[in-house]
Design an enzyme around this catalytic site. Structure first.
Site, PDB file in Angstrom:
ATOM      1  N   GLU A  44      17.773  12.591 -27.404  1.00  0.00           N
ATOM      2  CA  GLU A  44      16.410  12.051 -27.391  1.00  0.00           C
ATOM      3  C   GLU A  44      16.152  11.558 -28.809  1.00  0.00           C
ATOM      4  OE1 GLU A  44      11.759  13.368 -26.784  1.00  0.00           O
ATOM      5  OE2 GLU A  44      13.131  14.555 -27.964  1.00  0.00           O
ATOM      6  N   ASP A 100      17.170  17.594 -27.747  1.00  0.00           N
ATOM      7  CA  ASP A 100      15.740  17.421 -27.998  1.00  0.00           C
ATOM      8  C   ASP A 100      15.497  16.914 -29.422  1.00  0.00           C
ATOM      9  OD1 ASP A 100      12.961  18.008 -27.056  1.00  0.00           O
ATOM     10  OD2 ASP A 100      12.968  19.344 -28.796  1.00  0.00           O
TER      11      ASP A 100
HETATM   12  C1  NOJ Z   1      10.481  16.645 -27.002  1.00  0.00           C
HETATM   13  C2  NOJ Z   1      10.250  17.159 -25.625  1.00  0.00           C
HETATM   14  O1  NOJ Z   1      10.637  16.185 -24.698  1.00  0.00           O
HETATM   15  C3  NOJ Z   1       8.793  17.513 -25.540  1.00  0.00           C
HETATM   16  O2  NOJ Z   1       8.391  17.814 -24.239  1.00  0.00           O
HETATM   17  C4  NOJ Z   1       8.536  18.667 -26.473  1.00  0.00           C
HETATM   18  O3  NOJ Z   1       7.166  18.976 -26.479  1.00  0.00           O
HETATM   19  C5  NOJ Z   1       8.977  18.319 -27.885  1.00  0.00           C
HETATM   20  N1  NOJ Z   1      10.263  17.728 -27.911  1.00  0.00           N
HETATM   21  C6  NOJ Z   1       9.043  19.553 -28.746  1.00  0.00           C
HETATM   22  O4  NOJ Z   1      10.190  20.256 -28.462  1.00  0.00           O
END
Ligand code: NOJ
Length: 540
Positions: free
Chosen positions: A275, A214
């Protein structure tokens, strides 16, 4: 040191290549997949119930959104305990059953690791709040107030408001890129790195096959804590966000953090899929340099319309710098689904399928969000039913993410078979029986069947999958062309973003797959219908 887990993993068909080389990913937003308890929220048992559907689709790995214990203010991305599965998600028992069932079908399992922040209910933060001398105080990012008593600088949170919240007891501010209830971890503290490495090892020992990481470009903040500049009107949305959040996103030292992670993951033959939410493909590529992450999502692609030039401007440089290590998102739980971005309804579904045919032929990793195989567009969620904190906490924002998170439609029973209770999010008033897995399973030309057929065919295209070399077709350079075409190995792939047209192929070819019925090859001519992608194998 390699410590092989005691249970079996799917066999690796080709020892010369890692299992993820040409893998296709399937994202399961667990809360919205299938509820087995009647509480209206999907759970891990619900995923287990539908493993057959996932297997029939022909994907290679499943990425589960977070299912750890969590207060749920950001629907699992506020983790209160990294080491186990939440009871209301089915606990470790459901996890083990799902892992084994997926592995039995030759499908790998990726969990979601959220290393940049915890929930404010995590034991580390509860301890940190007890005062400046607390053992875990330095696990988080603390600063003294500015001279006027306000936040230490002008940084904004991605979810609205300042990125700082005052802890009145100590008089210091703590930093949060997201909600105040999601305090940021201090990755300049080696103890945080050690703690998270233990978490990785623990899950790899339990037999998972990788992590989606993440906000992999987050993690470190500007050590000078300098104010950030305001975006200018000529910037794209992604460029503006890069600048607005540059104090704590995409710091150049961040990619190096993953060197130790990579060493751990490689011990387990596991995949680290980052990500990396940055607009520049060159910067995203710094995260996949040798010894760092195996793969990085190229997420601006998720903001494109059905527009050849826009898509080409993403894909071409992405392929060039991605060296087969970019992951290509069809949709995700954070942005509108491909079907919606491309026009919605039947038109959006047709275009979304054409788009998936295109990205699944690029070197790298295509990933769809559960429901993309049905050609779904966003579910309609009235503002009054919103659950996403982006909407709930910001009356002036319309970029809430609930629409891509509405429940999966399984069959034509109440709540489309998602739950026997009240769904946590509306099903979407725009959904109908034709959107369900059950109905589409009966229709040979449904998006579901087309997707199944395509993935089955793709897996046989050894001449394409063997290489990461891509050449772009010359037709693309004509300014009025609606075509985006490429050759990878022995396959020519052409996506038509406009009306039906004819394409001159480099030689006589054989049509091997198409996203609609409107594609035909006659010798070296490809007749390509509107909004269609075709794959043509070139002999020799
Ligand atoms: C990225 C995640 O994909 C998203 O859904 C989330 O709100 C944020 N990171 C915070 O962790």
């Amino acid at each position: 040191m390699s410590t092989a887990p005691s249970h079996s993993r799917p066999a690796r068909p080709d020892h010369a290549q890692p299992w993820y080389r040409n893998a296709v990913g399937y994202q399961v937003y667990v809360r919205s997949f299938a509820d087995t308890t009647g509480n209206g929220i999907g759970d891990v048992w619900g995923v287990l119930d539908h493993v057959e559907h996932i297997a029939t689709l022909g994907v290679d790995f499943v990425w589960l959104n977070p299912v750890y214990p969590s207060p749920g203010l950001d629907h699992g991305y506020d983790v209160a305990d990294y080491t186990t599965i939440a009871d209301d998600m089915g606990g470790m028992e459901a996890f083990t059953a799902l892992r084994d069932a997926l592995h039995d079908h030759g499908i790998r399992l990726l969990m979601d690791i959220v290393p940049g922040h915890t929930s404010d209910q995590h034991a580390w933060f509860r301890d940190a709040l007890t005062g400046p001398d607390a053992h875990h105080r330095d696990f988080y990012v603390w600063r003294d107030p500015a001279p006027d008593g306000g936040p230490p600088n002008n940084w904004e949170s991605i979810f609205g408001g300042p990125a700082w919240t005052l802890d009145e007891a100590s008089g210091q501010y703590f930093m949060h890129r997201f909600l105040p209830e999601q305090p940021d971890l201090n990755w300049r503290n080696p103890a945080v790195r050690t703690a998270m490495e233990q978490v990785l090892r623990q899950w790899f020992e339990r037999g998972i096959d990788g992590f989606r990481v993440d906000v992999a470009q987050g993690m470190l903040a500007d050590p000078d804590w300098a104010d950030t500049a305001d975006p200018t009107p000529d910037m794209t949305r992604d460029e503006a966000n890069d600048l607005r959040f540059s104090g704590y996103m995409g710091r150049p030292e961040t990619p190096e953090l993953y060197r130790s992670w990579r060493a751990i993951a490689d011990d387990y033959d596991a995949l680290l899929l980052g990500e990396v939410y940055l607009s520049s493909p060159e910067l995203v590529a710094t995260y996949i340099e040798p010894g760092l992450l195996h793969r990085a999502f190229f997420l601006p692609l998720q903001h494109t319309d059905w527009d050849r030039d826009e898509v080409a401007a993403m894909i071409r440089p992405g392929v060039d710098v991605g060296h087969g290590q970019f992951a290509w998102p069809q949709s995700s739980h954070d942005d509108p689904r491909a079907g919606s971005r491309f026009g919605g309804g039947a038109v959006g579904a047709r275009r979304a399928l054409a788009f998936f045919h295109l990205i699944a032929c690029l070197p790298g990793t295509p990933v769809m969000l559960a429901g993309d195989e049905l050609g779904l567009d966003n579910g309609t969620v009235p503002r009054t039913d919103a659950e996403d904190p982006v909407t709930v906490r910001n009356a002036d924002r319309d970029d809430g993410r609930d629409g891509s998170r509405t429940p999966m439609p399984w069959n034509d029973t109440p709540n489309f078979g998602f739950t026997s209770g009240t769904p946590w999010l509306p099903l979407g008033s725009n959904r109908g029986p034709g959107d369900t897995v059950e109905v589409q399973s009966r229709e040979p030309d449904s998006p579901l069947h087309r997707m199944r057929r395509f993935l089955a065919t793709r897996s046989t295209l050894a001449g394409m999958l063997a290489t990461d070399e891509v050449t772009w077709l010359a037709t693309d350079d004509e300014p009025t062309s609606t075509l985006l075409g490429l050759r990878r190995g022995d396959v020519v792939v052409v996506c038509n973003f406009g009306a039906a047209t004819t394409v001159d192929l480099p030689g006589d070819g054989e049509l091997v797959a198409a996203s609609s019925d409107d594609a035909e090859v006659d010798g070296a001519r490809l007749e390509l219908g509107t909004d269609t992608t075709a794959l043509v194998r070139m002999p020799g």
